[in-house]
Design a protein around this motif. Structure first.
Motif, short mmCIF file in Angstrom:
data_model
loop_
_atom_site.label_atom_id
_atom_site.label_comp_id
_atom_site.label_asym_id
_atom_site.label_seq_id
_atom_site.Cartn_x
_atom_site.Cartn_y
_atom_site.Cartn_z
N VAL A 118 7.54 4.01 -2.79
CA VAL A 118 6.86 4.27 -4.07
C VAL A 118 5.80 3.20 -4.33
O VAL A 118 4.67 3.51 -4.74
CB VAL A 118 7.87 4.32 -5.25
N SER A 119 6.15 1.93 -4.07
CA SER A 119 5.20 0.86 -4.35
C SER A 119 3.96 0.97 -3.44
O SER A 119 2.84 0.72 -3.87
CB SER A 119 5.87 -0.51 -4.23
N ILE A 120 4.19 1.38 -2.19
CA ILE A 120 3.07 1.55 -1.25
C ILE A 120 2.18 2.71 -1.71
O ILE A 120 0.96 2.59 -1.78
CB ILE A 120 3.58 1.82 0.19
N LEU A 121 2.81 3.84 -2.06
CA LEU A 121 2.02 5.00 -2.47
C LEU A 121 1.30 4.74 -3.78
O LEU A 121 0.16 5.19 -3.97
CB LEU A 121 2.91 6.25 -2.56
N GLY A 122 1.95 4.00 -4.69
CA GLY A 122 1.28 3.63 -5.95
C GLY A 122 0.00 2.87 -5.66
O GLY A 122 -1.05 3.13 -6.26
N GLN A 123 0.09 1.94 -4.71
CA GLN A 123 -1.09 1.14 -4.36
C GLN A 123 -2.17 2.00 -3.69
O GLN A 123 -3.36 1.86 -4.00
CB GLN A 123 -0.66 0.01 -3.42
N ILE A 124 -1.75 2.90 -2.81
CA ILE A 124 -2.73 3.76 -2.13
C ILE A 124 -3.44 4.66 -3.16
O ILE A 124 -4.67 4.82 -3.12
CB ILE A 124 -2.05 4.62 -1.04
N ILE A 125 -2.67 5.22 -4.09
CA ILE A 125 -3.26 6.07 -5.14
C ILE A 125 -4.27 5.27 -5.94
O ILE A 125 -5.38 5.73 -6.23
CB ILE A 125 -2.17 6.64 -6.08
N GLU A 126 -3.89 4.03 -6.29
CA GLU A 126 -4.77 3.19 -7.10
C GLU A 126 -6.08 2.88 -6.35
O GLU A 126 -7.17 3.05 -6.89
CB GLU A 126 -4.06 1.88 -7.48
N VAL A 127 -5.95 2.45 -5.10
CA VAL A 127 -7.14 2.08 -4.33
C VAL A 127 -8.08 3.28 -4.18
O VAL A 127 -9.29 3.18 -4.35
CB VAL A 127 -6.73 1.54 -2.93
N ARG A 128 -7.48 4.44 -3.92
CA ARG A 128 -8.28 5.65 -3.73
C ARG A 128 -8.98 6.05 -5.03
O ARG A 128 -10.17 6.38 -5.03
CB ARG A 128 -7.36 6.76 -3.22
N ALA A 129 -8.25 5.99 -6.13
CA ALA A 129 -8.82 6.40 -7.42
C ALA A 129 -9.95 5.46 -7.83
O ALA A 129 -11.01 5.90 -8.29
CB ALA A 129 -7.73 6.42 -8.48
N ARG A 130 -9.75 4.14 -7.65
CA ARG A 130 -10.79 3.16 -8.02
C ARG A 130 -12.05 3.38 -7.19
O ARG A 130 -13.16 3.26 -7.68
CB ARG A 130 -10.30 1.72 -7.82
N ARG A 131 -11.84 3.68 -5.91
CA ARG A 131 -12.98 3.90 -5.02
C ARG A 131 -13.77 5.12 -5.49
O ARG A 131 -15.00 5.09 -5.57
CB ARG A 131 -12.46 4.08 -3.60
N LEU A 132 -13.06 6.20 -5.80
CA LEU A 132 -13.75 7.43 -6.22
C LEU A 132 -14.43 7.21 -7.58
O LEU A 132 -15.54 7.70 -7.80
CB LEU A 132 -12.77 8.59 -6.29
#
Lengths: 242, 106
Positions: free
Chosen positions: A217-231
């Protein structure tokens, strides 16, 4: 829409190639715009091609006004992909969770006893060294790579390849101490400090995760965050320098 | 996105079977509309549907226009919204507005 256009869209998906279909709404004239190519009646219009590139960057379909004509840009980008290096316990939580989030998931591990479809139902499993598997798959800007093996022999080549590509996320499991040693080793194969800084390590958001599922969950939370910020950054209007 | 491609797959099969086919695409939305821009509905000449452009409220009207587009080959731009009498008739009660582009697959 032309039948050839339909076939081209299906072909692009099979090859994980991003494409935008530009359609002029007054007469249904079209262009298929790729990152490095454009085809069709409207392909010669630089303004349309440039608007299509921007729409692909932010991954959002939209209607735009170009030279008084309404143009619909329908963006077909490959789904985000997660490559998990290490068919370990955490991967068994991470793979199904990422699938629920509509990631295209691949697990890579050269160790036959680990990399089995039985342990990873429903996702792609590649029994190979990561750097070789990456070459076959092709790393792109919609890909995230996470290394989980704890074994430098397996993790390091994966990180080296990922850092030399334009993947949007690189994460590596391991303590701060492990991470510092990793930095020394990778510097010997040409990974600069700046490149190394792209690695999220210790991997994941700091939410006190302990169990494999919590770490996933912590890894996916970070991936979602990085992707959303980039977009978000890509879709923000560009402000001219003062 | 994968939705849209599933629609195109079915549209491709209909086309390969020699059917007349049209594709409707949501191109603009305002307010709370149930399906995002880019959502697609495929229609064959018998009125069979694949995909969706709303939660089901405007599909009937879109299919009718799609059948006309298959016949005359002309693209169409359709507006649906709460301020639109026609939208009330077809039941877009979700409070949003959508614009749908309908075109024949040639």
């Amino acid at each position: 829409m032309k039948a050839e256009t339909l076939a081209a869209l299906q072909d692009a998906r099979a090859k994980r190639r991003a494409v935008a279909l530009a359609t002029r709404l007054s007469d249904a004239a079209e262009a298929l715009v790729y990152r490095d190519d454009a085809k069709g009646e409207l392909a010669g219009d630089a303004a349309i091609v440039s608007a299509a590139h921007r729409a692909m960057d932010i991954g959002k379909s939209e209607t735009v006004d170009i030279g008084g004509a309404k143009i619909f840009l329908n963006v077909y980008v490959p789904p985000p992909r997660l490559i998990i290096v290490g068919a370990v316990h955490i991967a068994q939580s991470l793979a199904p969770m990422a699938t629920m989030l509509e990631f295209d998931v691949t697990v890579v591990d050269p160790r036959g006893a680990w990399a089995t479809t039985q342990r990873f139902p429903g996702v792609k499993v590649i029994k190979d060294w990561a750097d070789e598997a990456f070459q076959e798959m092709g790393l792109d800007v919609s890909t995230a790579v996470v290394t989980l093996t704890h074994d430098p022999k397996l993790d390091d080549p994966a990180l080296e390849s990922a850092l030399k590509s334009d993947v949007f996320y690189v994460g590596a499991l391991g303590s701060k101490r492990t991470h510092a040693k990793r930095k020394e080793r990778l510097s010997e194969v040409g990974i600069t400090d700046e490149m190394f800084a792209r690695i999220h390590g210790p991997v994941g958001l700091n939410i006190g995760a302990k169990s494999p599922a919590e770490i996933a969950v912590s890894i996916l939370g970070q991936i979602i965050e990085v992707r959303a910020r980039r977009l978000e950054a890509l879709s923000a209007p560009k402000v001219a320098a003062a | 996105m994968s939705d849209a491609l599933e629609v195109l797959d079915q549209v491709g099969r209909w086309k390969a079977d020699g059917k007349g086919v049209a594709v409707a695409t949501v191109i603009v939305t305002w307010g709370s509309s149930p399906r995002p821009v880019g959502s697609q509905l495929g229609v064959d000449d018998a009125g069979n549907m694949v995909g969706s452009v709303s939660g089901g409220c405007i599909e009937g009207a879109v299919v009718k226009e799609a059948l006309d587009a298959i016949k005359d080959g002309k693209p169409r731009l359709l507006d649906f919204g709460v301020t639109d009498e026609q939208a009330w008739d077809v039941g877009l009660a979700c409070g949003g507005k959508v614009q749908v582009f309908v075109e024949k697959v040639n």
